[in-house]
Design a protein around this motif. Structure first.
Motif: not given
Ligand code: ASP
Ligand code: MG
Length: 419
Positions: A38-39, A44
């Motif tokens: 994920s980021a 995010t």
């Protein structure tokens, strides 16, 4: 075939990337491995802010620079040679993020454009990871999840087209995985018509489960900064217990009530194919962690779950008649249209109340839609507490002297909304 998922905390800085590579080397084994990422860190959240400013026509440059600066720092530390392809690839992505932001228009749906912008967090992170593993001689292919995880256009909460997704994964990924590792951005899907969708906040766990489903993987490993699946968030509770083994069912319920450990949609695809899910610590990879699988246990330790930023909305009929099924139908219809999820609900003679995640925009629209028919009151800034498998002691611990606005109890679960 295995699937590993690494979240934001496991790639928040250069050292974290190094640690991740060591885990892949040691625990990826020789088997075929797909890595979902994920980021980085809180990217995010930061992108959400930038996007909101862009949508409102405000100056977002400073906030955007902040995000880019952090990525550049990690980039520079991992790839000191400015000629390495990682620099160019990240810069290309940054340019297209800037273009996406410039294209933001107040006349196009907020949620649709959100997905086009906020998705860059995963694109940055996965490309960085791809290049970094490559540099560490961990040969891998970067794949664009938007071409595999096909969804409808329910922006920010896209629904997966399972048949199409499974077909694409089955057909295209095994041959690549037979040769080398695969790195994929989490959280993202695609409409098949060139637009990006996202699977809901913290949706990368779900991405990992979708890939595992399509690949019929031997297991999914989610690497986190906690020992495994805990019975409470250590941020709020000092004495947490780590479940060594737990059933899909218990986990789904905990996730549903808001336990932040695993995205709620993750379990179903895994349970359907009896794929075990392991939650492990990237800080202590040798630790036992938690195995989530098809099992049955008697009593397990109570789980304490808190959902923050809740609102309580009450609808009363205006003419002293009772709340009818027809009224409820109207309310449910509006909630479903606005995609406001009911976390808890209760009705009395003349009113009906729901507790839901607070989204200012959606709440205002709800009021607009229903204020002709109902008197609507609401409170915001609330918490929803859930105790699963509660005991008299656990109840005492939580309820204390909090001001409770709504409460509900079943044989196994106690829930209340408070300030
Ligand atoms: N980066 C996304 C989020 O923070 C997805 C994820 O973390 O799984 O919501
Ligand atoms: Mg994240």
């Amino acid at each position: 075939m295995k699937v590993f998922k690494f979240g934001g905390a496991s790639i928040k800085n250069p050292e974290a990337f190094q640690n991740l590579a060591a885990i892949v080397q040691e625990h990826g084994g020789t088997s075929r491995l797909l890595i979902v990422v994920s980021a980085m860190g809180k990217t995010t959240d930061a992108l959400e802010q930038v996007y909101k400013q862009a949508f409102q026509g405000e100056d977002y440059q400073q906030a955007l620079q902040q995000i880019w600066l952090h990525h550049q720092q990690v980039l520079a530390a991992l790839f000191p040679d400015a000629a390495s392809p990682a620099h160019e690839r990240l810069e290309q992505l940054y340019t297209s993020l800037q273009q996406a932001l410039q294209a933001v228009s107040p006349s196009v749906s907020y949620d649709q454009q959100y997905d086009q912008v906020v998705s860059y967090g995963e694109l940055f992170a996965s490309v960085l990871l791809h290049c970094y593993l490559q540099q560490q001689s961990l040969q891998n292919t970067w794949i664009d999840s938007r071409r595999y995880i096909m969804t409808d256009n329910s922006w920010r909460e896209a629904k997966v087209d399972w048949a199409r997704t499974e077909r694409l994964i089955k057909r295209n990924l095994p041959p690549i995985l037979a040769q080398q590792l695969v790195v994929a951005p989490g959280f993202l899907g695609g409409t098949g018509k060139g637009l990006t969708t996202t699977l809901g906040r913290d949706g990368s766990d779900f991405s990992a489960a979708i890939f595992a489903y399509g690949l019929e993987a031997a297991g999914v490993w989610i690497w986190k900064d906690v020992e495994g699946l805990l019975n409470a968030d250590p941020k709020y509770f000092p004495d947490t217990v780590c479940y060594p083994e737990i059933s899909y069912q218990e986990t789904v319920e905990m996730a549903y009530y808001g336990a932040s450990v695993i995205h709620p949609k993750t379990i179903k695809p895994l349970a359907n194919k009896l794929i075990p899910l392991y939650v492990k610590s990237f800080l202590n990879p040798a630790g036992k962690g938690t195995k989530i699988f098809d099992c049955r246990f008697g009593k397990i330790a109570p789980a304490y779950i808190i959902k923050e930023n809740q609102c309580l909305v009450s609808f009363s009929v205006k003419d002293f008649t009772f709340i009818s099924e027809k009224n409820l139908g109207t309310i449910f219809h509006a909630l479903s249209e606005l995609r406001m999820k009911i976390n808890l609900m209760q009705n009395s003679a003349i009113s009906f109340s729901i507790c839901s995640d607070f989204h200012q925009e959606r709440l205002h629209r709800l009021i607009e839609m229903l204020h002709d028919q109902f008197v609507i009151h609401y409170n915001t800034n609330l918490h929803l507490y859930t105790i699963k498998n509660y005991t008299p002691e656990s109840l005492q611990l939580i309820v204390n002297d909090r001001k409770i606005l709504m409460e509900q109890r079943t044989r196994t679960t106690l829930q209340f909304v408070c300030q």
